[in-house]
Design a protein around this motif. Structure first.
Motif, PDB file in Angstrom:
ATOM      1  N   TRP A  24       0.841  -1.201   0.000  1.00 21.44           N
ATOM      2  CA  TRP A  24       0.000   0.000   0.000  1.00 21.44           C
ATOM      3  C   TRP A  24       0.880   1.258   0.000  1.00 21.44           C
ATOM      4  O   TRP A  24       0.652   2.179  -0.771  1.00 21.44           O
ATOM      5  CB  TRP A  24      -0.900  -0.008   1.233  1.00 21.44           C
ATOM      6  N   GLU A  35      -3.717   8.473   5.370  1.00 21.18           N
ATOM      7  CA  GLU A  35      -3.520   7.395   4.405  1.00 21.18           C
ATOM      8  C   GLU A  35      -2.776   6.217   5.029  1.00 21.18           C
ATOM      9  O   GLU A  35      -3.013   5.073   4.652  1.00 21.18           O
ATOM     10  CB  GLU A  35      -2.790   7.904   3.172  1.00 21.18           C
ATOM     11  N   GLY A  39      -4.410   2.618   5.155  1.00 17.11           N
ATOM     12  CA  GLY A  39      -3.614   1.496   4.647  1.00 17.11           C
ATOM     13  C   GLY A  39      -3.453   0.395   5.677  1.00 17.11           C
ATOM     14  O   GLY A  39      -3.527  -0.790   5.350  1.00 17.11           O
ATOM     15  N   ALA A  43      -4.946  -3.234   5.118  1.00 14.82           N
ATOM     16  CA  ALA A  43      -4.010  -4.358   5.192  1.00 14.82           C
ATOM     17  C   ALA A  43      -4.471  -5.370   6.239  1.00 14.82           C
ATOM     18  O   ALA A  43      -4.315  -6.579   6.049  1.00 14.82           O
ATOM     19  CB  ALA A  43      -2.603  -3.856   5.518  1.00 14.82           C
TER      20      ALA A  43
END
Length: 60
Positions: A24, A35, A39, A43
């Motif tokens: 990512w 972000e 991520g 994940a």
């Protein structure tokens, strides 16, 4: 689930999570805190799905 299998499950989850998080971060150019959090969450979901899929296939 005994202690050994629990540790293996946690290790597998962390390996998937780490690999997916790195992927990512490589695919986005600027890394902002939001972000990074998104991520990490994505994940985590991906790691759970990957572990469940591997267990489903290994049972055959």
């Amino acid at each position: 689930m005994n202690r050994h299998t629990a540790l293996l499950a946690v290790g597998e989850f962390l390996a998937w999570w780490g690999a997916l998080l790195v992927l990512w971060l490589v695919l986005i150019s600027p890394v902002y805190p939001l972000e990074l959090a998104v991520g990490a969450g994505a994940a985590g979901v991906g790691a759970l799905v990957a572990r469940a899929g591997r267990r489903a296939v290994a049972g055959r």
